[in-house]
Design a protein around this motif. Structure first.
Motif, mmCIF file in Angstrom:
data_model
loop_
_atom_site.group_PDB
_atom_site.id
_atom_site.type_symbol
_atom_site.label_atom_id
_atom_site.label_comp_id
_atom_site.label_asym_id
_atom_site.label_seq_id
_atom_site.Cartn_x
_atom_site.Cartn_y
_atom_site.Cartn_z
ATOM 1 N N ASP A 1 -0.347 -2.407 4.759
ATOM 2 C CA ASP A 1 0.433 -1.650 5.763
ATOM 3 C C ASP A 1 0.560 -2.442 7.059
ATOM 4 O O ASP A 1 1.587 -2.374 7.734
ATOM 5 C CB ASP A 1 -0.239 -0.300 6.056
ATOM 6 C CG ASP A 1 0.024 0.705 4.947
ATOM 7 O OD1 ASP A 1 0.835 0.409 4.053
ATOM 8 O OD2 ASP A 1 -0.601 1.789 4.978
ATOM 9 N N ALA A 2 -0.512 -3.147 7.414
ATOM 10 C CA ALA A 2 -0.478 -3.939 8.658
ATOM 11 C C ALA A 2 -1.544 -5.020 8.591
ATOM 12 O O ALA A 2 -2.613 -4.803 8.015
ATOM 13 C CB ALA A 2 -0.758 -3.040 9.863
ATOM 14 N N GLY A 3 -1.231 -6.171 9.137
ATOM 15 C CA GLY A 3 -2.229 -7.236 9.227
ATOM 16 C C GLY A 3 -2.317 -8.083 7.968
ATOM 17 O O GLY A 3 -1.360 -8.190 7.193
ATOM 18 N N GLU B 1 0.835 -1.208 0.000
ATOM 19 C CA GLU B 1 0.000 0.000 0.000
ATOM 20 C C GLU B 1 0.862 1.247 0.000
ATOM 21 O O GLU B 1 0.705 2.143 -0.814
ATOM 22 C CB GLU B 1 -0.878 0.027 1.256
ATOM 23 C CG GLU B 1 -1.977 -0.993 1.295
ATOM 24 C CD GLU B 1 -2.807 -0.785 2.550
ATOM 25 O OE1 GLU B 1 -3.767 0.005 2.500
ATOM 26 O OE2 GLU B 1 -2.488 -1.410 3.581
ATOM 27 N N ASP B 2 1.764 1.311 0.967
ATOM 28 C CA ASP B 2 2.579 2.517 1.159
ATOM 29 C C ASP B 2 4.047 2.075 1.223
ATOM 30 O O ASP B 2 4.435 1.373 2.169
ATOM 31 C CB ASP B 2 2.138 3.195 2.467
ATOM 32 C CG ASP B 2 2.868 4.513 2.715
ATOM 33 O OD1 ASP B 2 3.998 4.682 2.211
ATOM 34 O OD2 ASP B 2 2.301 5.366 3.434
ATOM 35 N N SER C 1 -10.293 -5.785 4.867
ATOM 36 C CA SER C 1 -10.394 -4.313 4.863
ATOM 37 C C SER C 1 -9.114 -3.695 4.316
ATOM 38 O O SER C 1 -8.675 -2.635 4.763
ATOM 39 C CB SER C 1 -10.683 -3.744 6.260
ATOM 40 O OG SER C 1 -11.991 -4.045 6.648
ATOM 41 N N ASP C 2 -8.495 -4.359 3.392
ATOM 42 C CA ASP C 2 -7.249 -3.914 2.763
ATOM 43 C C ASP C 2 -7.230 -4.398 1.312
ATOM 44 O O ASP C 2 -7.983 -5.305 0.954
ATOM 45 C CB ASP C 2 -6.049 -4.506 3.525
ATOM 46 C CG ASP C 2 -5.514 -3.531 4.581
ATOM 47 O OD1 ASP C 2 -5.788 -2.321 4.452
ATOM 48 O OD2 ASP C 2 -4.839 -3.983 5.507
ATOM 49 N N PRO C 3 -6.339 -3.815 0.485
ATOM 50 C CA PRO C 3 -6.300 -4.212 -0.921
ATOM 51 C C PRO C 3 -5.891 -5.667 -1.129
ATOM 52 O O PRO C 3 -5.220 -6.245 -0.272
ATOM 53 C CB PRO C 3 -5.221 -3.291 -1.519
ATOM 54 C CG PRO C 3 -5.022 -2.204 -0.537
ATOM 55 C CD PRO C 3 -5.390 -2.749 0.804
ATOM 56 N N MET D 1 9.947 -2.509 -4.487
ATOM 57 C CA MET D 1 8.533 -2.399 -4.058
ATOM 58 C C MET D 1 7.724 -1.730 -5.155
ATOM 59 O O MET D 1 8.260 -0.945 -5.943
ATOM 60 C CB MET D 1 8.438 -1.548 -2.789
ATOM 61 C CG MET D 1 8.962 -2.220 -1.560
ATOM 62 S SD MET D 1 8.863 -1.108 -0.152
ATOM 63 C CE MET D 1 10.175 0.030 -0.494
ATOM 64 N N ARG D 2 6.446 -2.002 -5.143
ATOM 65 C CA ARG D 2 5.533 -1.395 -6.126
ATOM 66 C C ARG D 2 4.222 -1.083 -5.401
ATOM 67 O O ARG D 2 3.654 -2.001 -4.774
ATOM 68 C CB ARG D 2 5.287 -2.442 -7.225
ATOM 69 C CG ARG D 2 4.130 -2.209 -8.150
ATOM 70 C CD ARG D 2 4.530 -1.404 -9.342
ATOM 71 N NE ARG D 2 5.590 -2.010 -10.113
ATOM 72 C CZ ARG D 2 5.400 -2.870 -11.120
ATOM 73 N NH1 ARG D 2 4.174 -3.229 -11.457
ATOM 74 N NH2 ARG D 2 6.414 -3.339 -11.796
#
Ligand code: SAM
Length: 276
Positions: free
Chosen positions: A86-88, A39-40, A93-95, A57-58
């Motif tokens: 980013d975490a988890g 993500e970041d 609830s993330d891409p 990274m991409r």
């Protein structure tokens, strides 16, 4: 020289606060990846530094364009492409959902490395039923949409698990209380970090506690299911009361309607109570 990984898409869960929760297998896969989609890049760069990995990274999000997704899927045919958030756990609830769907459609090798997930971690802390739970992610922020989303799941016999931010916590707890009533609940905050806490109470009590005191940090709300099935003692008390007013067959029918317990079972219990 490390042995190269098989080509494919590797979904890697990362810590939700405590770097010590990164599994040795996750660290190994990150170190041997050809490319890390994240993500970041600033957040993931810290994780890569922590494991001593020097891997390109991409940035990737589910709203990244199709060309970006297609490129990752194509690479996963010849390289080890890792997906982290980013975490988890990615995709929660993330891409990642669209990427995994595309990779599966293309017949890619897909591997998941299970690990931290705030929803599951909060369930283990809350002391609420875990045999059935429904993950709701983040509720809509607009009042009407939020109330509708809660009403939609009000009758479901399962614990509810929601992600929330500190500033919105009070309003969300108030909306949950309005739609669901006084159910037992828990607010798990900063799980696996220095100030981890889990505050329990009824929804109303928690709504009052956090109304004017938005907490800092990351939060999961867990809400207990609607009233559990009546206990044997409750049913016997109801039957005994009904038996004072009517015969066993009628009492069984009345209590069956009120509790959902089968009538035949209640009739047998009513006869046993009368025989005492
Ligand atoms: N994919 C992540 C997972 O597996 O938990 C969730 C990502 S979601 C964008 C971020 C939300 O997860 C936060 O707003 C918070 O509700 C919850 N969360 C993440 N880390 C947390 C923690 N350490 N303690 C409590 N909640 C956390």
């Amino acid at each position: 020289m490390a042995v190269p990984l098989d080509p494919g898409l590797y979904i890697v869960a990362t810590p939700i606060g405590n770097l010590g929760d990164l599994s040795p297998r996750a660290a190994d896969i990150l170190s041997r990846a050809d490319l890390v989609a994240c993500e970041d890049t600033r957040v993931t760069a810290k994780l890569l530094r922590h494991v001593g990995a020097r891997v390109p990274m991409r940035p990737y999000h589910d709203h990244s364009d199709k060309a970006a997704r297609d490129d990752l899927v194509a690479r996963a045919g010849t390289q080890a492409v890792v997906l982290v958030s980013d975490a988890g756990t990615p995709l929660i609830s993330d891409p990642g959902f669209k990427l995994v769907r595309a990779a599966r459609a293309a017949g890619r090798h897909i591997v998941t490395l299970p690990g931290p997930c705030a929803a599951v971690a909060a369930l283990t802390l809350a002391g609420l039923p875990t045999d059935r739970f429904l993950f709701l992610g983040f509720l809509p922020s607009k009042e009407k949409a939020r109330a509708d989303a809660i009403a939609e799941v009000a009758a479901i016999r399962a614990s509810l698990v929601l992600y929330e931010s500190g500033p919105r916590l009070g309003a969300t707890l108030a909306a949950l209380t309005a739609e669901l009533g006084e159910r037992p609940a828990a607010v798990a905050r900063e799980v696996s970090k220095a100030f981890e806490e889990c505050v329990t109470g009824t929804l109303g009590e928690l709504a009052v506690r956090y109304a004017d005191a938005p907490p800092r940090g990351e939060i999961v709300i867990v809400v207990g299911p609607p009233d559990a099935a009546p206990q044997a003692g409750d049913v016997d008390a109801m039957l005994a009361a009904a038996l004072e007013r009517m015969p066993a067959a009628k009492a069984a029918g009345e209590v069956a309607r009120a509790t959902g317990v089968p009538r035949a079972e209640l009739y047998a219990r009513a006869l046993a109570l009368k025989a005492r």
